[in-house]
Design a protein around this motif. Structure first.
Motif, PDB file in Angstrom:
ATOM      1  N   ASN A 118      11.997 -15.941   5.970  1.00 60.95           N
ATOM      2  CA  ASN A 118      10.747 -15.885   5.219  1.00 60.95           C
ATOM      3  C   ASN A 118      10.452 -17.190   4.499  1.00 60.95           C
ATOM      4  O   ASN A 118       9.360 -17.372   3.964  1.00 60.95           O
ATOM      5  CB  ASN A 118      10.776 -14.744   4.202  1.00 60.95           C
ATOM      6  N   ASN A 119      11.422 -18.114   4.457  1.00 63.22           N
ATOM      7  CA  ASN A 119      11.214 -19.388   3.783  1.00 63.22           C
ATOM      8  C   ASN A 119      10.841 -20.480   4.774  1.00 63.22           C
ATOM      9  O   ASN A 119      11.043 -20.347   5.980  1.00 63.22           O
ATOM     10  CB  ASN A 119      12.475 -19.803   3.018  1.00 63.22           C
ATOM     11  N   LEU A 171       7.655 -15.600  10.138  1.00 63.10           N
ATOM     12  CA  LEU A 171       6.711 -16.047   9.119  1.00 63.10           C
ATOM     13  C   LEU A 171       5.380 -16.447   9.747  1.00 63.10           C
ATOM     14  O   LEU A 171       4.316 -16.144   9.200  1.00 63.10           O
ATOM     15  CB  LEU A 171       7.298 -17.212   8.319  1.00 63.10           C
ATOM     16  N   ALA A 195       2.013 -20.036   2.966  1.00 61.72           N
ATOM     17  CA  ALA A 195       3.355 -19.460   3.032  1.00 61.72           C
ATOM     18  C   ALA A 195       3.812 -18.985   1.659  1.00 61.72           C
ATOM     19  O   ALA A 195       4.395 -17.896   1.519  1.00 61.72           O
ATOM     20  CB  ALA A 195       4.331 -20.487   3.588  1.00 61.72           C
ATOM     21  N   GLU A 196       3.551 -19.783   0.641  1.00 62.95           N
ATOM     22  CA  GLU A 196       3.961 -19.388  -0.713  1.00 62.95           C
ATOM     23  C   GLU A 196       3.248 -18.114  -1.151  1.00 62.95           C
ATOM     24  O   GLU A 196       3.848 -17.265  -1.823  1.00 62.95           O
ATOM     25  CB  GLU A 196       3.682 -20.520  -1.691  1.00 62.95           C
ATOM     26  N   SER A 200       7.012 -16.982   0.378  1.00 62.33           N
ATOM     27  CA  SER A 200       7.989 -17.954   0.871  1.00 62.33           C
ATOM     28  C   SER A 200       8.356 -18.968  -0.205  1.00 62.33           C
ATOM     29  O   SER A 200       7.544 -19.307  -1.072  1.00 62.33           O
ATOM     30  CB  SER A 200       7.423 -18.709   2.079  1.00 62.33           C
TER      31      SER A 200
END
Length: 308
Positions: A118-119, A171, A195-196, A200
């Motif tokens: 997920n990062n 992701l 993403a954040e 993430s």
């Protein structure tokens, strides 16, 4: 050495055959080899595609040329390369420009850090002992660094460029592909923000090194703060100005008016003081401001009469 996960390297190129040769040589020399390599060529005019067709089968058989019929910029190239990798069920995709030269252990060191699908993870771009651009580390103590030695093995960061950018298929399926209509500039910033928002963390791997030219930058002095500015050709000024506004429209709310627009004018004033071709800089800024505020995307510098 191979990974148990399928890793695809995506390299986006446009008419820089000498740089591309060094990039591919570095990718072929990794201690942890990517399982496949996609070279997305933005309709190069310097013989790149023909050279790749002749050279790849014998010298780098796990690499594949993706020939685009028109120049879609870095944003379009990365979007297309990532799309293909995800459709082929690749686990991780490692993305970079053709002026990247990964150190032999770059991918191996990056995969030591990449523990959560997920990062987003990133290699560290360096020019000798320096970082290629100023890097903001968020883990305590929060700080801005310009030396590679000051970047720890892993740290949360403010943003990651599409240069040693590692993202998992899961992701991508959640947040989508990079926005191809940014053409160049800030497409990676927008993707990081997306993403954040999906939960993430953005993590840089300080031992995963990629040689890359150092950004040409200077500092504009403001009351109470310094603003780091990039020296840009006018056609790049257009996209830098426009895409900052596009991001602010999407994510910043009222800060579009209180921070982004005023900051854009500060960058213009700095460009008019420190950079050549001042009228061209002013025109590119004006065009970028208009399109950014109107939310108009795509490859448009030529439509505004800004030569590349």
């Amino acid at each position: 050495m191979k990974s148990s996960l399928h890793i695809t390297a995506v390299v986006v190129s446009f008419s820089r055959i000498k740089l591309l040769k060094r990039c591919l040589a570095a990718l072929s020399n990794q201690t942890l080899s990517p399982d496949s390599i996609l070279i997305v060529d933005n309709a190069s005019t310097d013989g790149t595609q023909q050279w790749l067709r002749d050279w790849l089968p014998e010298n780098l058989p796990r690499a594949e040329l993706v020939s685009l019929t028109d120049n879609r910029g870095g944003a379009g190239g990365f979007s297309e390369g990532l799309r293909i990798a995800v459709e082929r069920n690749c686990s991780w995709t490692w993305m970079m420009d053709d002026d990247a030269e990964p150190h032999p252990t770059a991918l191996a060191e990056l995969m030591k850090v990449a523990s959560d699908s997920n990062n987003v993870y990133g290699s560290l771009a360096t020019k000798g002992a320096d970082t290629s651009w100023t890097t903001t580390l968020l883990d305590p103590p929060k700080r801005v660094v310009d030396l590679a030695a000051d970047v720890p093995n892993q740290s949360r960061v403010q943003s990651l460029p599409f240069l040693g950018f590692l993202v998992h298929r899961d992701l991508v399926m959640k947040i989508g592909l990079p926005d191809a209509d940014y053409f160049i500039a800030a497409d990676d910033i927008e993707y990081c923000m997306r993403a954040e928002r999906a939960g993430s963390k953005l993590i840089i791997a300080g031992r995963s090194l990629i040689e890359h030219p150092k950004s040409d930058r200077y500092t504009a002095k403001l009351p109470g703060r310094d603003l780091i500015c990039l020296k840009l050709a006018p056609w790049k000024r257009y996209y830098d100005t426009r895409n900052r506004l596009l991001i602010a429209r999407k994510y910043y709310g009222i800060k579009l008016f209180t921070q982004t627009i005023p900051g854009s004018f500060v960058r213009l004033i700095a460009a008019l003081i420190y950079e050549p071709r001042k009228l061209a800089q002013l025109w590119a800024f004006t065009a970028g401001m208009i399109d950014g505020l109107l939310g108009i995307k795509g490859r448009r510098h030529q439509k505004w009469g800004i030569p590349q």
